[in-house]
Design a protein around this motif. Sequence first.
Motif: not given
Length: 114
Positions: A4-5, A28-35
């Motif tokens: 998830x972005x 279960x979720x890989x959170x990707x911080x665009x900032x």
Amino acid sequence: MLEVWFDGDCPLCRREIALMRGLDRRGAIRFIDLADGTGACPIDRGELLARFHAREDGQMLSGAAAFAAMWRAVPLLRPLGLVARNRAVLAVLERLYVAFLRARPRLQRWVAAR
């Protein structure tokens, strides 16, 4: 694993992702911080910032479909995510999401001010 972005510069997004991280007890979720600039962008960064995106089983999803994928990854929200597999339900959720996008700048300012 679902990817998830999200926009870590958005106070509204940070709150929602914090809630989802708390619900994602299985990791279960890989959170990707665009900032923070550390996550790879599989598509144009501007597109990732304009709409919510997730990658489920190698398929890029955006908007309501991305939210539904995230819900499916969290046991508590999985039933809602499964219902959203229905095209008619997903179409309604997408219309609601588009309406949310129009209100998002005002909501961001309101959340930031609190």
